[in-house]
Design a protein around this motif. Structure first.
Motif, short mmCIF file in Angstrom:
data_model
loop_
_atom_site.label_atom_id
_atom_site.label_comp_id
_atom_site.label_asym_id
_atom_site.label_seq_id
_atom_site.Cartn_x
_atom_site.Cartn_y
_atom_site.Cartn_z
N PHE A 519 19.63 4.50 64.63
CA PHE A 519 20.27 3.19 64.40
C PHE A 519 21.50 3.44 63.52
CE2 PHE A 519 20.80 -0.87 62.17
CZ PHE A 519 20.85 -1.73 63.25
N ALA A 520 22.66 3.52 64.18
CA ALA A 520 23.89 3.85 63.47
C ALA A 520 25.09 3.44 64.34
CB ALA A 520 23.95 5.34 63.12
N ASP A 521 26.28 3.62 63.79
CA ASP A 521 27.50 3.36 64.54
C ASP A 521 27.73 4.55 65.48
OD1 ASP A 521 30.26 3.25 65.36
OD2 ASP A 521 30.59 1.77 63.79
N ALA A 560 16.30 13.13 59.74
CA ALA A 560 17.19 14.21 59.35
C ALA A 560 17.61 14.99 60.58
CB ALA A 560 16.51 15.15 58.35
N ILE A 561 18.93 15.13 60.81
CA ILE A 561 19.48 15.88 61.94
C ILE A 561 20.03 17.20 61.41
CG2 ILE A 561 21.24 15.91 63.74
CD1 ILE A 561 20.02 12.60 62.47
N VAL A 605 28.51 9.66 56.72
CA VAL A 605 27.07 9.64 56.47
C VAL A 605 26.74 8.77 55.27
CG1 VAL A 605 25.10 11.08 55.79
CG2 VAL A 605 26.66 11.87 57.59
N GLU A 606 27.51 8.86 54.21
CA GLU A 606 27.22 8.06 53.02
C GLU A 606 27.43 6.57 53.29
OE1 GLU A 606 29.61 9.67 49.91
OE2 GLU A 606 28.25 11.36 49.52
N ARG A 607 28.38 6.23 54.13
CA ARG A 607 28.57 4.83 54.47
C ARG A 607 27.39 4.28 55.27
NH1 ARG A 607 34.43 3.54 56.74
NH2 ARG A 607 33.53 1.45 56.61
N HIS A 608 26.64 5.15 55.92
CA HIS A 608 25.42 4.74 56.62
C HIS A 608 24.21 4.74 55.70
CE1 HIS A 608 27.76 5.27 60.32
NE2 HIS A 608 26.79 4.63 60.96
N GLY A 609 24.38 5.10 54.46
CA GLY A 609 23.25 5.15 53.53
C GLY A 609 22.51 6.46 53.54
N GLY A 610 23.09 7.52 54.08
CA GLY A 610 22.41 8.83 54.14
C GLY A 610 23.09 9.86 53.24
N ARG A 625 22.81 19.66 57.38
CA ARG A 625 21.71 18.69 57.54
C ARG A 625 22.16 17.34 56.97
NH1 ARG A 625 15.89 19.12 57.46
NH2 ARG A 625 14.88 17.39 56.38
N PHE A 626 22.05 16.29 57.78
CA PHE A 626 22.37 14.95 57.27
C PHE A 626 21.26 13.98 57.68
CE2 PHE A 626 24.18 14.91 61.51
CZ PHE A 626 23.95 13.62 61.99
N THR A 627 21.11 12.92 56.89
CA THR A 627 20.04 11.95 57.11
C THR A 627 20.62 10.59 57.46
OG1 THR A 627 19.95 11.36 54.75
CG2 THR A 627 18.50 13.14 55.50
N LEU A 628 19.83 9.85 58.24
CA LEU A 628 20.14 8.46 58.58
C LEU A 628 18.88 7.63 58.37
CD1 LEU A 628 22.15 8.90 61.92
CD2 LEU A 628 23.09 8.33 59.68
N PRO A 629 19.00 6.39 57.87
CA PRO A 629 17.80 5.57 57.68
C PRO A 629 17.27 5.05 59.01
CG PRO A 629 19.75 4.31 57.09
CD PRO A 629 20.22 5.71 57.37
N HIS A 630 15.93 4.80 59.03
CA HIS A 630 15.34 4.15 60.19
C HIS A 630 15.89 2.73 60.33
CE1 HIS A 630 12.51 6.97 61.85
NE2 HIS A 630 11.97 7.23 60.67
N GLU A 631 15.72 2.16 61.50
CA GLU A 631 16.25 0.82 61.74
C GLU A 631 15.66 -0.20 60.78
OE1 GLU A 631 16.56 -2.46 65.38
OE2 GLU A 631 15.40 -0.62 65.63
#
Length: 635
Positions: A519-521, A560-561, A605-610, A625-631
């Motif tokens: 869930f991201a842009d 985490a990708i 990534v930081e603008r997505h909260g990761g 390695r970067f992280t994205l929050p779940h929906e």
């Protein structure tokens, strides 16, 4: 009016005896004569007919108005019985002898004659009744004994209240100046007349039962609404006292009217103000409490809500200082005690209040000390500023965050300035130098300028890439995030296909695991993946048997990708520069680039909260390695 009412008025005007007033003979005779004439006409014309019935009815109505009730009733009954007997004769025995045939009379003349006859009869009878009443009143006034309580008049004349004396017959025997001013009549008109003639109808009817009580020798007092002749509404306290002459003869009633209009209005105004004050206190948005002798005796709904008290009994009966935090409790208690001993106003600094449920609130206190009912009361005013304090803290945190962001932007701006002065100036110098050499070699034998043109093209391409990176940086600073749920694996496969041209004939092994939906842009995350995979391809250029791996780790709140390669790697001691704008850990001779790709990735990534991190070792590759929050946990 009826003769009974006329008789009553004549008696009120001063009749010494309760005997009924008799009408003059001509008035009564006129009514009886008209009635007899109409009944005789019925007898000689064969019965009751409407040309005779209409004048007869008018005469009977006039009799009801003018004659006493008993006479008018007997006259009406006699007329009904006589006409009924005529009808009975016609029905049982036969038609009556017709002495005179009634001619056909038009309706309009008959109605006019009947109306004029009725008006004339009533007018003559009422005039006779009024004349008789006036004569009887005059006679009664001449025959009336001396009015009672004459020795009290000099004293009553000096009183500011309305005073009057009424005789046993209810007629006014004495009235002082305030009383005459109240009824707006001179003494010669008022004396000898009754209250029903002088007072407004409602006031007279309300006072009549009390006058009867006073006439029986019992004192009375009551509140009386009174409308003056100029239509001003007043209220009086009326006092009635029975009184007899010095010789014990004539019974009279002493009346005193005390004007209490202003006092009543002031009392009503006070009640209204107290009601309004109570309504304001009850609906006030701030807490208002009252403390007497060190204990609370009142708390409005806002204060009870602030103290988490579901009913007033949980707060009443305790000192207000019990609800202050321990470190300030004694200080607040002393301040309230000082205020109770010395009336005035005090404003306390903000304190922490502990509610009954243990919840703490920030409140601003003020207090005022007043005296009421002989006791000193301290009124406390509490304003809940908890939300205000939280907002201030949030603003302070935002300001601190803003300062950090300004510092970051300032650092980026400095790096941008350095890039403009170095990365753009150096290629420009090379272009100028190459152009100068080509000019000198032009026209010389054996002068080959192809290598110079090739170097010039390479330098221009590097400058173009730098400009593109700057434009991309500017665009990212303005772009907004439009997140959606989409498959990451499909995007990675597309990027791998696009990078096939960069790989060329090299042997690169790709391992791409099953990747989740994120869930991201999608546009911004594509820039991140393009940068990471392009770097993996670029930094494995000189590595035999190159290997690039992509996989994902799913956690409770984040995904985490990971992108790993076995290329050039980097020294972890310089990891801090890796995500800095325009900072490069390798030279352009080995690996071309602008130094903005990973900085772009960090910002996205930081603008997505990761978060994005890197691990590497020189000659053994690197892992980004970067992280994205779940929906469900996305902001």
């Amino acid at each position: 009016m009826s003769a009974d009412r006329a008789s009553a008025q004549a008696g009120d005007a001063g009749a010494a005896a309760p005997a009924q007033v008799r009408l003059p003979v001509r008035g009564r005779g006129l009514i009886y004569g008209c009635s007899a004439l109409a009944l005789l006409a019925c007898a000689v014309t064969g019965g009751l007919q409407w040309p005779i019935a209409l004048p007869l009815i008018s005469t009977l109505v006039a009799g009801v108005i003018v004659l006493p009730l008993r006479e008018s009733t007997l006259l009406s009954a006699a007329s009904v019985v006589f006409t009924s007997l005529l009808d009975f004769w016609n029905w049982m025995i036969g038609p009556l002898p017709l002495v005179w045939r009634l001619p056909d009379v038009p309706v309009a003349p008959l109605f006019a004659v009947t109306t004029l006859l009725s008006v004339a009869v009533v007018h003559l009878c009422l005039s006779a009744s009024q004349a008789a009443g006036q004569r009887l009143a005059a006679r009664a006034a001449l025959d009336r004994p001396a009015r009672p309580a004459t020795h009290m008049e000099p004293l009553l004349d000096r009183l500011p209240h309305a005073m009057a004396i009424a005789g046993a017959d209810g007629a006014l025997a004495y009235a002082n100046g305030p009383y005459l001013a109240l009824i707006d009549k001179p003494a010669d008109v008022a004396l000898g007349r009754t209250m029903r003639e002088l007072w407004p109808r409602r006031a007279a009817s309300l006072c009549a039962p009390h006058l009867e009580q006073a006439a029986q020798g019992k004192a009375a007092s009551f509140r009386l609404p009174f409308t003056t002749p100029d239509n001003v509404k007043r209220e009086f306290d009326v006092f009635l006292s029975p009184h007899a002459d010095t010789d014990g003869g004539t019974q009279a009633t002493l009346m005193m009217l005390v004007d209490v209009t202003d006092a009543v209005r002031a009392k009503h105004g006070l009640i209204e103000r107290e009601s309004m004050y109570k309504a304001v206190i009850e609906h006030a948005p701030i807490g208002i409490l009252t403390q007497v002798d060190g204990l609370l005796i009142y708390a409005n709904p806002a204060a009870l809500l602030m103290l988490s008290a579901d009913w007033s009994g949980r707060a009443i009966g305790r000192p207000f200082s019990d609800f202050i935090v321990d470190k300030d409790r004694e200080k607040v208690r002393r301040r309230i005690e000082e205020l109770a001993q010395a009336p005035g106003f005090a404003e306390f600094r903000p304190y922490r209040l502990v509610a009954l449920d243990g919840q703490k609130r920030d409140v601003e206190l003020a207090a005022i000390s007043v005296t009421r009912d002989g006791r000193q009361r301290v009124e406390l005013f509490c304003v809940d500023v908890t939300e205000h304090r939280l907002a201030e803290d949030k603003i302070r945190q935002l300001n601190e965050t803003l300062e950090l962001r300004v510092a970051e932007r300032t650092a980026e701006l400095e790096a941008f300035t350095s890039s403009v002065s170095h990365d753009l100036r150096a290629p420009a110098r090379q272009i100028m130098s190459a152009a100068d050499i080509m000019l000198r070699k032009t026209g010389q034998p054996g002068g080959d300028i192809k290598p110079m043109l090739s170097a010039l093209l390479t330098t221009a391409e590097r400058m173009n890439r730098t400009i593109d990176a700057l434009l991309e940086l500017s665009r990212l600073g303005r772009a907004g995030i439009v997140p959606s749920l989409w498959p990451l694996g499909t995007m990675v496969q597309e990027i791998q296909s696009e990078l096939a041209a960069s790989v060329g004939d090299r042997s690169v092994t790709w391992r791409i695991d099953a990747l989740p939906r994120v869930f991201a842009d999608p546009h911004l995350i594509r820039l991140v993946m393009v940068n990471l995979l392009d770097n993996a391809v670029k930094f494995t250029r000189y590595t035999p048997n190159a290997r690039i791996e992509v996989w994902a780790d799913e956690y409770e709140q984040t995904i985490a990708i990971n992108v790993r390669d076995n290329g050039a790697g980097f020294d972890m001691r310089q990891a801090g520069k890796l995500f800095t704008m325009f900072s490069r850990l390798h030279s352009n001779r080995d690996f071309d680039g602008t130094g903005v790709g990973l900085a772009h990735c960090r910002r996205i990534v930081e603008r997505h909260g990761g978060r994005i991190v890197a691990h590497g070792e020189p000659g053994k590759g690197a892992t980004l390695r970067f992280t994205l929050p779940h929906e469900s946990h996305s902001a």
